[in-house]
Design a protein around this motif. Structure first.
Motif, PDB file in Angstrom:
ATOM      1  N   PRO A 126       5.134  -3.819  80.465  1.00  0.00           N
ATOM      2  CA  PRO A 126       4.668  -4.293  81.622  1.00  0.00           C
ATOM      3  C   PRO A 126       5.724  -5.069  82.486  1.00  0.00           C
ATOM      4  O   PRO A 126       5.642  -5.073  83.704  1.00  0.00           O
ATOM      5  N   THR A 127       7.035  -5.122  82.070  1.00  0.00           N
ATOM      6  CA  THR A 127       8.104  -5.813  82.724  1.00  0.00           C
ATOM      7  C   THR A 127       9.083  -5.013  83.097  1.00  0.00           C
ATOM      8  O   THR A 127      10.218  -5.328  83.693  1.00  0.00           O
ATOM      9  N   THR A 128       9.216  -3.731  82.503  1.00  0.00           N
ATOM     10  CA  THR A 128      10.481  -2.919  82.752  1.00  0.00           C
ATOM     11  C   THR A 128      10.615  -2.468  84.161  1.00  0.00           C
ATOM     12  O   THR A 128       9.441  -2.168  84.919  1.00  0.00           O
ATOM     13  N   GLY A 129      11.763  -2.720  84.780  1.00  0.00           N
ATOM     14  CA  GLY A 129      11.879  -2.326  86.170  1.00  0.00           C
ATOM     15  C   GLY A 129      11.602  -3.559  87.121  1.00  0.00           C
ATOM     16  O   GLY A 129      11.885  -3.350  88.216  1.00  0.00           O
ATOM     17  N   LEU A 130      11.229  -4.802  86.567  1.00  0.00           N
ATOM     18  CA  LEU A 130      11.106  -6.035  87.246  1.00  0.00           C
ATOM     19  C   LEU A 130      12.142  -6.676  87.398  1.00  0.00           C
ATOM     20  O   LEU A 130      12.955  -6.985  86.237  1.00  0.00           O
TER      21      LEU A 130
END
Lengths: 276, 259
Positions: free
Chosen positions: B175-179
């Motif tokens: 859910p937090t990949t790329g943030l």
């Protein structure tokens, strides 16, 4: 009694290098198997869509949206192509028939050619290029961006939601576009034949009416229905099994147009052969 | 009733000896895992160790070559496609790239599961979507298209869509990949708050964000080569001297795992 000894290694024995003939046969075999696999998958996706035909939800709104996309949005290209096809076919027929003093046959000849062959075939090829490619690209993009997985995860059948409306819309709309192609093509023929080449108006109309009978029109519309089925099924299949990101979407789109076009031309021959 | 030894909670999902191959690539190699009910379970591991494949199995999107998967007492392997579809209705999924429908605005994306599976009036749908978007802090983005949203906003819309039908299970695929770190922290906070607001919810998170995993998970399972090699509480992982765990938590090139 001593057992036959094996080489003191676990590595599999090396295969001798394949000859050119062996490699060629292997290549042909791979292509045949790949083709059979494709055929199986296309048949499977079509069978699933047909099995879903009356499964709720029926997807009327999505089907109408796709009919608008395949049909209404294809109108400009269909109108333009049909008018010029009728016109150019009239021009060329006129030159040929003039050699025998049989110019009066132009109207009937163009009418039969349009309704039986040119109308359905060109409409099919145009729709495959415009709408089929877009459908394959849209579904392919949904596949690589996990939108189809999301449908599955939300317990929504992607065949029912994506594939069925597109195939139904194509099957319904391509015959309608073909009927329009036939009509506008005849208008284009009339405009050039009577308006420019000065053919006799009554003679043009009589030949057209006498030579083009309902069998010609129904045969053309039946072909269009088959072409619609081919376009919708191939586009959905190519999109549905897209792999490999943006490049994969591009390949699926191109492949959808090529396969649909070839299938339309081949099936056109067989239908023409089978139907008198 | 089978109890998860790590958390003491009853098992909601069980993987028993699950094997899965794609061609010659043997991804899962005898996966055994218990996901406890009402807790957050984090699955960690290097890329390609089968974390996403593990998630897809429990929704029935993939079938194992060998082994069994239980949802409560129900063996998923014995269900037909129609029954599997009903099982999927109990799940909410937040995809790695949100997987929002490009052609729909935020409202329609979030409303989609309701419109597909429920027969609510349009007023009820509107109220539920509005509430879900308010919960993820996106009330102002209701008529924007996914292409007009940032990565963090897209993931929050994905979470709102996953929660709209009040699922029993919530699965998060990275859910937090790329943030950026701040958006990641906000997403972690949202996941934690979502769990706190729904004590019966069973969540599974796949993540490389070790800081977040250790902060919000109740149980952590460490996958190596398609098997769970360590499982325990976040404290167990934080205090472990195991070389594999130390290397993974530190993100170090030196250790038993080679690039």
């Amino acid at each position: 009694m001593a057992k036959a000894s094996r080489p003191a290694t676990d590595a599999p024995p090396e295969r001798p290098p394949a000859s050119l003939i062996t490699r060629s046969i292997e290549g042909i075999g791979r292509r045949v198997l790949s083709g059979l696999e494709d055929l199986g998958r296309v048949t499977h996706i079509l069978a699933l869509a047909l099995a879903n035909l009356f499964v709720r939800p029926v997807r009327v709104r999505e089907t109408l949206r796709m009919m608008e996309f395949v049909g209404v949005q294809s109108l400009p290209i269909i109108l333009l192509t049909s008018a010029f096809t009728g016109a150019v076919f009239t021009l060329q027929s006129y030159r040929a028939f003039a050699m025998f003093g049989a110019q009066a046959m132009v109207g009937g000849t163009v009418g039969v050619a349009l309704t039986r062959e040119l109308g359905p075939t060109l409409t099919g090829l145009l729709v495959a290029g415009r709408a089929g490619s877009a459908m394959a690209a849209e579904i392919g993009a949904m596949r690589v961006s996990e939108q189809i997985d999301a449908l599955d995860a939300m317990a929504v059948d992607p065949i029912n939601y994506l594939v069925k409306p597109r195939i139904v819309a194509s099957v319904l709309v391509v015959p309608m576009l073909t009927a329009l192609f036939d009509f506008v093509g005849c208008l284009g023929s009339y405009a050039i034949g009577v308006g420019v080449l000065r053919l006799s108006r009554p003679e043009f109309m009589v030949r057209l009416r006498d030579w083009v009978d309902w069998d010609d029109i129904w045969t053309g519309l039946f072909k269009a229905l088959v072409f619609g089925l081919i376009i919708g099924t191939v586009a959905c299949y190519k999109g549905f099994y897209t792999t490999g990101g943006a490049r994969g979407v591009g390949l699926a789109t191109t492949s959808s147009v090529v396969v649909s076009s070839v299938a339309i031309l081949i099936s056109n021959f067989f239908i023409a052969y089978a139907l008198p | 009733m089978i109890i998860d030894p790590v958390t003491g909670a009853p098992a909601a999902i069980r993987y028993e000896g699950v094997h899965k191959s794609f061609g010659t690539n043997h991804v899962l190699r005898g996966l055994d895992l218990i996901v406890p009910r009402g807790k957050i379970t984090a699955i960690i591991g290097r890329s390609g160790t089968g974390k996403s494949v593990t998630l897809k199995h429990v929704m029935g999107l993939l079938r194992p070559d060998r082994g069994e998967i239980f949802l409560g007492d129900v063996n998923l392997m014995q269900l037909n496609p129609k029954a599997l579809r009903r099982v999927r209705e109990r799940f909410g999924v937040v995809f790695q790239n949100a997987a929002l429908f490009d052609s729909m605005d935020v409202f329609d994306n979030v409303a989609f599961p309701l419109l597909e599976h429920e027969s609510f009036s349009s007023d009820v749908v509107r109220a539920k979507v509005t509430a879900a978007l308010a919960q993820v802090g996106l009330s102002a983005a209701v008529h924007r298209l996914p292409s007009e949203l940032s990565g963090g906003m897209r993931k929050r819309v994905g979470l709102a869509r996953a929660l709209i039908r009040d699922p029993e299970f919530l699965l998060y695929d990275e859910p937090t990949t790329g943030l950026d770190p701040i958006l990641s922290a906000a997403m972690d906070e949202l996941i934690y708050e979502t769990q706190q607001a729904r004590p019966a919810l069973t969540s599974v998170i796949i993540s490389h964000d070790m800081k977040a995993v250790l902060a919000i998970a109740d149980k952590v399972a460490f996958l190596v080569d398609g098997r769970v090699v360590h499982e325990g509480t976040p404290e167990y992982f934080a205090q472990s001297d195991d070389a594999l765990i130390r290397q993974f938590l530190a993100g170090s090139l030196d250790g038993p795992m080679k690039v």
